[in-house]
Design an enzyme around this catalytic site. Structure first.
Site, mmCIF file in Angstrom:
data_model
loop_
_atom_site.group_PDB
_atom_site.id
_atom_site.type_symbol
_atom_site.label_atom_id
_atom_site.label_comp_id
_atom_site.label_asym_id
_atom_site.label_seq_id
_atom_site.Cartn_x
_atom_site.Cartn_y
_atom_site.Cartn_z
ATOM 1 N N CYS A 1 31.391 5.544 16.499
ATOM 2 C CA CYS A 1 30.181 5.424 15.679
ATOM 3 C C CYS A 1 28.955 5.868 16.475
ATOM 4 O O CYS A 1 28.076 6.558 15.947
ATOM 5 C CB CYS A 1 30.013 3.987 15.200
ATOM 6 S SG CYS A 1 31.328 3.425 14.101
ATOM 7 N N SER A 2 28.886 5.489 17.739
ATOM 8 C CA SER A 2 27.758 5.913 18.582
ATOM 9 C C SER A 2 27.721 7.425 18.707
ATOM 10 O O SER A 2 26.661 8.051 18.574
ATOM 11 C CB SER A 2 27.873 5.277 19.970
ATOM 12 O OG SER A 2 27.867 3.868 19.895
#
Length: 416
Positions: free
Chosen positions: A299-300
């Site tokens: 996600c990052s």
């Protein structure tokens, strides 16, 4: 019976190791099909073709993964053979144990056979569950995050390894009867507007270099194309009209259809300010990123990717918005850590995620999904997973949407 159970367990562990190896190879830049084939080949020691092998071992970390798969494969083969021999040796005792019976509902069953049938059914049920697209993608993300978190594999951009920069590549394509370019001139196909160049066309008795726009494509032509591989696949390979999908799981996993009017919403961002989608209709394209969880590697990486090219996105008159059910406080901390300044919205009750069909596992987790809402307020791009940035930007630039589902029969012969 114990030897038979160990044999089944060894086979299951072999499948798990092969799948983890395939995910690791995919992180290093191989396509999913190539990664799975190479992992299976290395583990089993068969089918490791020269051309594919050169691609698989081009990077040092790929060689390390392949080497470990070969080691695990050798150990797995030895284990499987040992348990198989143990099963054969124990076969007299196994046959003798068939007399060990149990009565259920007035019917007499052999306990070993009943146990074996239950085990086979259990393995089948687990395999069916794990093969569901949403579950398979969740497992893939979990394994990917573990591999990245433990620094077992370092990610490599696909275009830096196998194709040219910016997602471009060369494709050799044989035109067949289902190809969308058949019986059309190059000008009529519109591929030049999608940055696709035809380098050469080979017929049965002639070869035409850099054919003119009025060249008409016929069945059997062999085209050499250069350009963005995603655009080539969407424009030159797959039929323009989607084929009917018979797989119920794929239908249930599908995002909103292209052309659907985007549901309006108003949600708070990481700074407590409300983002109203209606304010951007008629003014901006909106890139929506639905992602499962803050502070995870995948996600990052995805959110930072869309924050790394603000000028390119602004040049297309577009804005980026991420959505997740976690709190405003969590988003503020997450956005600060990864240096993302575009809105990260909080969908506390998951209502927006549900309306955009971005939930999976019975509503327990957000299904990673990327949408583009055009200025008219309709869905112009929809893709599960983590597509490349230039693919999303290309969709905005050309106005083309998601690639249609794969046809049940190959649309043509392809080699890259």
């Amino acid at each position: 019976m114990i030897s038979l159970l160990l044999l089944i367990l060894a086979l299951m562990m072999s499948a798990v190791v092969t799948r983890i190896g395939a995910i690791a190879l995919e992180i290093t830049g191989l396509t999913p099909d190539q990664a799975l084939f190479q992992a299976s080949s290395a583990f089993s020691g068969t089918g490791f073709t020269t051309q594919e092998a050169e691609l698989a071992v081009r990077l040092p970390q790929r060689r390390k993964i392949i080497r470990n798969l070969i080691r695990f494969g050798n150990a797995g083969i030895i284990t499987t053979m040992a348990t198989l021999v143990g099963t054969l040796v124990a076969s007299p005792q196994l046959v003798a144990s068939l007399d060990n019976q149990i009565i259920l509902f007035g019917v007499t069953f052999s306990k070993p056979i009943l146990l074996l049938c239950a085990l086979i059914f259990g393995v089948y049920a687990v395999q069916r569950f794990l093969s569901k697209p949403a579950v398979s993608r969740l497992i893939k993300e979990m394994v990917t995050q573990w591999l990245l978190h433990e620094h077992l594999v370092e990610p490599v951009m696909y275009e830096q390894v196998a194709i040219c920069a910016n997602g471009n590549g060369i494709v050799q394509l044989e035109i067949c009867e289902k190809n969308p370019m058949l019986n059309r001139t190059l000008a009529e196909t519109g591929i030049s507007g999608r940055n696709i160049s035809v380098l050469n066309v080979t017929k049965a008795h002639e070869s035409v270099a850099f054919p003119a726009p009025d060249y008409r494509i016929e069945q059997g032509d062999l085209l050499m194309l250069f350009g963005p591989l995603n655009s080539i696949h969407a424009s030159c390979i797959t039929p323009e009209t989607p084929t009917h999908i018979h797989n119920k799981d794929l239908l249930e996993d599908a995002p909103l259809a292209l052309g659907t009017e985007a549901p309006l919403f108003s949600l708070p961002d990481q700074h407590g300010n409300f983002f109203h989608l209606a304010d951007f209709i008629g003014k901006k394209h909106v890139i929506l990123l639905f992602y499962p969880m803050d502070n995870t590697p995948t996600c990052s990486s995805q959110l930072k990717k869309f924050a790394s090219h603000p000028d390119d996105i602004a040049a297309l008159d577009a804005v980026v918005v991420a959505i997740n059910p976690q709190s405003v406080k969590s988003h503020a901390r997450f956005g600060s850590q990864i240096n993302v300044h575009y809105p990260i919205l909080t969908d506390k009750n998951k209502a927006v995620c549900r309306r955009y069909k971005a939930m999976m596992l019975w509503g327990l987790l957000v299904n990673r999904t990327v949408y583009v809402i055009d200025k008219s307020g309709r869905i112009s791009y929809a893709q599960r997973g983590n597509p490349r940035l230039n693919e999303v930007l290309q969709a905005i630039h050309t106005g083309s949407g998601q690639r249609p589902p794969e046809p049940e029969t190959p649309a043509c012969t392809l080699s890259v």
